[in-house]
Structures are given as C-alpha cells and as structure tokens.
Write a protein that holds these residues in place. Structure first.
Motif, PDB file in Angstrom:
ATOM      1  N   VAL A 173       6.552  71.132  38.015  1.00  0.00           N
ATOM      2  CA  VAL A 173       7.728  71.654  37.339  1.00  0.00           C
ATOM      3  C   VAL A 173       8.287  73.097  38.261  1.00  0.00           C
ATOM      4  CG1 VAL A 173       8.560  73.051  35.554  1.00  0.00           C
ATOM      5  CG2 VAL A 173       7.083  71.065  35.155  1.00  0.00           C
ATOM      6  N   PHE A 174       9.062  73.159  38.838  1.00  0.00           N
ATOM      7  CA  PHE A 174      10.199  74.070  39.296  1.00  0.00           C
ATOM      8  C   PHE A 174      11.715  73.893  38.724  1.00  0.00           C
ATOM      9  CE2 PHE A 174      11.035  70.570  41.497  1.00  0.00           C
ATOM     10  CZ  PHE A 174      12.003  70.085  42.239  1.00  0.00           C
ATOM     11  N   ILE A 175      13.021  74.959  39.159  1.00  0.00           N
ATOM     12  CA  ILE A 175      14.244  75.355  39.006  1.00  0.00           C
ATOM     13  C   ILE A 175      15.223  74.815  40.186  1.00  0.00           C
ATOM     14  CG2 ILE A 175      15.572  77.229  39.118  1.00  0.00           C
ATOM     15  CD1 ILE A 175      13.307  79.124  37.920  1.00  0.00           C
ATOM     16  N   GLY A 176      15.873  73.990  39.591  1.00  0.00           N
ATOM     17  CA  GLY A 176      16.579  73.355  40.402  1.00  0.00           C
ATOM     18  C   GLY A 176      17.650  72.600  39.721  1.00  0.00           C
ATOM     19  N   ASP A 177      18.782  72.460  40.534  1.00  0.00           N
ATOM     20  CA  ASP A 177      20.119  71.856  39.556  1.00  0.00           C
ATOM     21  C   ASP A 177      20.499  70.169  40.232  1.00  0.00           C
ATOM     22  OD1 ASP A 177      20.446  74.844  38.559  1.00  0.00           O
ATOM     23  OD2 ASP A 177      20.960  75.621  41.283  1.00  0.00           O
ATOM     24  N   SER A 178      21.717  70.609  38.949  1.00  0.00           N
ATOM     25  CA  SER A 178      21.485  69.023  38.673  1.00  0.00           C
ATOM     26  C   SER A 178      23.031  68.756  38.590  1.00  0.00           C
ATOM     27  CB  SER A 178      21.125  69.099  36.921  1.00  0.00           C
ATOM     28  OG  SER A 178      21.945  67.488  36.181  1.00  0.00           O
ATOM     29  N   PHE A 179      23.321  67.406  39.608  1.00  0.00           N
ATOM     30  CA  PHE A 179      24.657  67.069  40.035  1.00  0.00           C
ATOM     31  C   PHE A 179      24.145  65.787  39.505  1.00  0.00           C
ATOM     32  CE2 PHE A 179      26.451  65.347  43.599  1.00  0.00           C
ATOM     33  CZ  PHE A 179      27.845  65.143  43.757  1.00  0.00           C
ATOM     34  N   ALA A 180      25.508  65.785  38.533  1.00  0.00           N
ATOM     35  CA  ALA A 180      25.834  64.576  38.144  1.00  0.00           C
ATOM     36  C   ALA A 180      26.962  63.830  37.960  1.00  0.00           C
ATOM     37  CB  ALA A 180      26.433  64.841  36.505  1.00  0.00           C
ATOM     38  N   SER A 181      27.217  62.661  38.303  1.00  0.00           N
ATOM     39  CA  SER A 181      27.833  61.558  39.147  1.00  0.00           C
ATOM     40  C   SER A 181      28.432  60.121  38.421  1.00  0.00           C
ATOM     41  CB  SER A 181      27.903  61.601  40.720  1.00  0.00           C
ATOM     42  OG  SER A 181      28.603  60.438  41.697  1.00  0.00           O
ATOM     43  N   ASN A 182      29.206  59.224  38.130  1.00  0.00           N
ATOM     44  CA  ASN A 182      29.551  58.518  37.565  1.00  0.00           C
ATOM     45  C   ASN A 182      29.282  57.606  38.567  1.00  0.00           C
ATOM     46  OD1 ASN A 182      29.675  58.184  34.916  1.00  0.00           O
ATOM     47  ND2 ASN A 182      31.824  58.360  35.039  1.00  0.00           N
ATOM     48  N   HIS A 183      28.795  57.732  39.381  1.00  0.00           N
ATOM     49  CA  HIS A 183      28.232  56.767  40.875  1.00  0.00           C
ATOM     50  C   HIS A 183      26.514  56.673  40.550  1.00  0.00           C
ATOM     51  CE1 HIS A 183      32.870  57.183  42.206  1.00  0.00           C
ATOM     52  NE2 HIS A 183      32.498  56.078  43.218  1.00  0.00           N
ATOM     53  N   TYR A 184      26.204  55.735  40.955  1.00  0.00           N
ATOM     54  CA  TYR A 184      24.279  55.632  41.183  1.00  0.00           C
ATOM     55  C   TYR A 184      24.791  55.825  42.996  1.00  0.00           C
ATOM     56  CZ  TYR A 184      19.664  54.673  41.219  1.00  0.00           C
ATOM     57  OH  TYR A 184      18.175  54.701  40.585  1.00  0.00           O
ATOM     58  N   TRP A 185      24.840  56.743  43.548  1.00  0.00           N
ATOM     59  CA  TRP A 185      24.247  57.548  45.164  1.00  0.00           C
ATOM     60  C   TRP A 185      23.775  57.860  45.302  1.00  0.00           C
ATOM     61  CZ3 TRP A 185      22.457  61.518  46.903  1.00  0.00           C
ATOM     62  CH2 TRP A 185      22.619  62.301  46.310  1.00  0.00           C
ATOM     63  N   HIS A 186      23.108  56.652  47.035  1.00  0.00           N
ATOM     64  CA  HIS A 186      21.834  56.634  47.527  1.00  0.00           C
ATOM     65  C   HIS A 186      21.938  57.119  48.670  1.00  0.00           C
ATOM     66  CE1 HIS A 186      17.500  56.018  47.442  1.00  0.00           C
ATOM     67  NE2 HIS A 186      17.801  55.239  48.549  1.00  0.00           N
ATOM     68  N   GLY A 187      21.445  57.933  49.677  1.00  0.00           N
ATOM     69  CA  GLY A 187      21.026  57.191  51.202  1.00  0.00           C
ATOM     70  C   GLY A 187      20.924  58.771  51.282  1.00  0.00           C
ATOM     71  N   GLU A 188      21.229  58.447  52.894  1.00  0.00           N
ATOM     72  CA  GLU A 188      20.599  59.853  53.529  1.00  0.00           C
ATOM     73  C   GLU A 188      22.327  61.244  53.887  1.00  0.00           C
ATOM     74  OE1 GLU A 188      19.322  61.818  58.131  1.00  0.00           O
ATOM     75  OE2 GLU A 188      19.288  59.367  57.268  1.00  0.00           O
ATOM     76  N   HIS A 189      23.615  60.083  54.076  1.00  0.00           N
ATOM     77  CA  HIS A 189      25.042  61.369  54.128  1.00  0.00           C
ATOM     78  C   HIS A 189      25.208  61.258  52.657  1.00  0.00           C
ATOM     79  CE1 HIS A 189      24.829  59.399  58.536  1.00  0.00           C
ATOM     80  NE2 HIS A 189      25.045  58.143  57.881  1.00  0.00           N
ATOM     81  N   LEU A 190      25.248  60.925  51.539  1.00  0.00           N
ATOM     82  CA  LEU A 190      25.149  61.342  50.459  1.00  0.00           C
ATOM     83  C   LEU A 190      24.312  62.123  50.057  1.00  0.00           C
ATOM     84  CD1 LEU A 190      26.512  57.930  48.896  1.00  0.00           C
ATOM     85  CD2 LEU A 190      27.948  59.580  49.795  1.00  0.00           C
ATOM     86  N   ASN A 191      23.186  62.144  50.552  1.00  0.00           N
ATOM     87  CA  ASN A 191      22.275  63.343  50.185  1.00  0.00           C
ATOM     88  C   ASN A 191      22.523  64.232  50.517  1.00  0.00           C
ATOM     89  OD1 ASN A 191      19.506  63.032  48.605  1.00  0.00           O
ATOM     90  ND2 ASN A 191      18.868  64.483  50.731  1.00  0.00           N
ATOM     91  N   ARG A 192      22.786  64.132  52.154  1.00  0.00           N
ATOM     92  CA  ARG A 192      23.753  65.659  52.781  1.00  0.00           C
ATOM     93  C   ARG A 192      24.660  66.268  52.109  1.00  0.00           C
ATOM     94  NH1 ARG A 192      25.968  65.861  58.709  1.00  0.00           N
ATOM     95  NH2 ARG A 192      26.957  67.831  58.861  1.00  0.00           N
ATOM     96  N   TYR A 193      25.917  65.244  51.732  1.00  0.00           N
ATOM     97  CA  TYR A 193      27.139  65.432  50.449  1.00  0.00           C
ATOM     98  C   TYR A 193      26.217  66.224  49.290  1.00  0.00           C
ATOM     99  CZ  TYR A 193      29.730  64.318  46.612  1.00  0.00           C
ATOM    100  OH  TYR A 193      30.362  64.232  45.539  1.00  0.00           O
ATOM    101  N   ALA A 194      25.431  65.341  48.500  1.00  0.00           N
ATOM    102  CA  ALA A 194      24.667  66.442  47.294  1.00  0.00           C
ATOM    103  C   ALA A 194      24.386  67.898  47.341  1.00  0.00           C
ATOM    104  CB  ALA A 194      23.758  65.913  46.391  1.00  0.00           C
ATOM    105  N   ARG A 195      23.784  67.912  49.038  1.00  0.00           N
ATOM    106  CA  ARG A 195      22.962  69.781  48.859  1.00  0.00           C
ATOM    107  C   ARG A 195      24.762  70.007  49.666  1.00  0.00           C
ATOM    108  NH1 ARG A 195      18.064  66.886  53.445  1.00  0.00           N
ATOM    109  NH2 ARG A 195      17.700  65.964  52.090  1.00  0.00           N
TER     110      ARG A 195
END
Length: 353
Positions: A226-248
């Motif tokens: 269990v840790f502290i980390g933030d929530s990113f909510a989207s209507n898109h069920y996105w997935h992948g290395e490039h979109l993960n970079r976008y979220a970061r």
C-alpha cells in the motif's frame, strides 16, 4: 399547500413513505463501480467482499444509479455501485448526494476500486491512496498525422504541444472551464495510508510467476504494498508504452509537479466532480473524500510483449488480488473511522484540533 405538494411528489419519487423518516446518516460511503454477477456467492467484483464481510444485508432501491444501495443493520456503512465510466459515475454520485433519504454531510467517502498500475511503482495487488485525481479533458491528433517529434498526440486544450500548459493561463481546477485536476485532502490521504500500510495483501504463486515477466521494473518484484499515488481517470481504456508515458507526463503537468501517476481508471474524476459540487451545495464534505485504487493489471505490456496481447489477456488471478486489496485496505480505514466516531464525526483525521 403547493409547496407541500411539491415536496410530497419529490419524496415519493425517492422512495415513498420512507422518505419522510429520519434521514440515514452513514458514517462511511463505500464507492464501487461494478460487480461481476451476483452480489454474493460467486466470482467477486468490487462490491462483493463488502457485501459479504460487512453484512450489507439491507437493500435500498436507488433509481439514480444502475444498482441498489446496500447498508448494514446499523447503517454505519452505505455502499453504492456507480456503473463504469465517467458518464455513469458522476450522475450516480450526484443522485445519491441529492437523495433526501440520506444525510451525508458527516459521511466519509472511500472509492475502493481496481485500476491499471504503472509498473514503475509496484506489483499487481498493490493499493494506492491518491492525493490528486486528474481528468483527461484534452485535444488530440492521430499520431499518423501529428508532427514527427511528438511523443503522443494528446495535449491540454488551448496548448500547442504535448506536455505543456496553454500560454494563456486557464483555470484547470474544479471550478474552471477545464476541470482537470482535483486536489484531495492530503492530510486525510496520509492518515488513510498510515492506517492501512501494514495490511496483509495476497501474494500468490501465480502472482510471483507473473512478476517474472517484469524483472526490468524493480518495483514489480517486491510484492504488493500500500502506498500513496495518484489517480488518472479517462473514459478511454487506454493501454501501451506511449500512452503510459503520456499519463506519467499528464499528472505532474496538471498538478504543478506535485502529483505522480500511479493508477488508471474510468471513474474517479467524475466522482470527484460530483462530490466537489455536492460540497458546494452543502450536501457532502469534500475534506472527507478518499480514493483507493488497487492494481488488477499494468497499464502497458511486459517487455517484448505485443501491446494488444497484453490488453486482451486475463488479469492475474482474474482480478482477485486487487479486489482483496481494495477491501482489506479500505475496510481498515472504514473501521477505524467507525470505531472512533466520537472523535471523527466532528474532526477529520489529520486536521488541526
């Protein structure tokens, strides 16, 4: 007489004669987003452990959402299932918050749902308490048409480039035209983390075997925490290395460098928006809102794995480690609040005395 007639119609719409009784005042509202099959006795979803283990045997019809509300005999815990995605979650919370059968002004809210985890931060079955909830209101260009040096084709409305804010400052907070970032009560988040950080989480042989595919990410090898980390909510069920970079990039960009992307989901920003408005209406207390997301999967493929194969494969343990973590960490906080209600009814944990 006319005013009474309108009140009568409104009361009947929300539950008939019961609407005239003393409002239900739950100490904790547990927010789940979906259930798999029945509420009890079969494969669990987000709701089932709460129903079975907290004995939520009392059913309250709820026309404002896709699922009946559930509570225990002393009505200390109220569970809502909002439906998945932003379009479901926000209206369901608003419907509950404005329902005259409930007084939620002193209630604590715990979102207890599963999510996709950035593999840089932990193992499947981990849980993260958020200090920030971020939305995905954006402009986008298909990467086949975007400038060749763009890392991804998504950017803040009004900006000219990915990972930058508009030159003309826009209010991206809850009351702005582009409500992108919600800062939760950080002191309450710290407190919730402190209560639940030592909760025992499942780490099965299947999970250990799955982790071997992720050895290039050290945090995935340590077992769930269990840790502290933030929530990113989207209507898109996105997935992948490039979109993960976008979220970061997206989460710290919109939180002034204070937030860190941990968990992807499809509801939290709409839940936050609804609760912020309910707070403005005097129907709920924003400072009592907590978000716990637990990792059912990763937000990108394992090294050398095809992205679509990663997206379509079953979650490790069919999501059970995440469902367990959401219940165990969430219930630890819920019970601490309920057991200490003489204090916590009037004093939010972490606040000044």
């Amino acid at each position: 007489m006319r005013r009474f007639g309108l009140f009568l119609i409104f009361a009947l719409m929300f539950g008939g004669p019961a609407a005239f009784a003393e409002p239900i005042k739950p100490k904790v509202v547990v927010v789940t987003t979906f259930e798999v099959g029945a509420d009890t006795g079969d494969k669990p979803g987000e709701l089932q452990h709460w129903v079975e283990r907290e004995k939520l045997t009392e059913t309250i019809p709820f026309a404002g959402g896709p699922h009946a509300l559930l509570t225990n005999k002393d009505q200390s815990i109220l569970a809502i299932t909002t439906g998945m995605s932003l379009i479901n979650a926000g209206p369901s919370i608003m419907a509950l918050g404005t329902d005259p059968r409930f007084d939620l002004t002193k209630s604590y809210w715990i979102v207890a749902g599963i999510a996709g985890l950035d593999p840089e931060l932990g193992a499947i079955g981990s849980g993260a308490w958020a200090k920030y909830v971020v939305s995905d209101i954006a402009q986008s260009i298909d990467m086949r048409e975007a400038p060749k040096d763009w890392p991804y084709g998504i950017y803040v409305a009004g900006a000219d480039w990915p990972n930058e804010l508009p030159t003309k400052a826009e209010d991206i907070g809850p009351d702005g035209p582009y409500p992108l970032a919600y800062a939760l009560n950080g002191a309450l988040t710290d407190w919730a983390y402190a209560q639940s950080r030592n909760v025992k989480l499942d780490y099965t042989p299947e999970m250990k075997a799955f982790a071997k595919r992720w050895t290039s990410y050290p945090a995935t090898q340590k077992g769930p925490t269990v840790f502290i980390g933030d929530s990113f909510a989207s209507n898109h069920y996105w997935h992948g290395e490039h979109l993960n970079r976008y979220a970061r990039d997206w989460v710290p960009l919109l939180t002034g460098g204070k937030g860190k992307f941990a968990m992807s989901n499809m509801e939290d920003s709409a839940i936050a928006a609804a609760l912020h408005r309910l707070d403005n209406m005097g129907r709920a207390d924003w400072n009592r809102f907590m978000v716990l997301r637990t990792a059912s999967n990763y937000t990108m493929p394992a090294p050398k794995q095809d992205t679509n194969d990663s997206l379509t494969e079953a979650y490790p343990g069919e999501g059970r480690p995440a469902y367990e973590a959401a219940y165990r960490a969430g219930a630890k906080v819920a019970h601490t609040l309920i057991d200490g209600w003489n204090r916590y009814e009037s004093q939010v944990p972490g606040s000044a005395k």
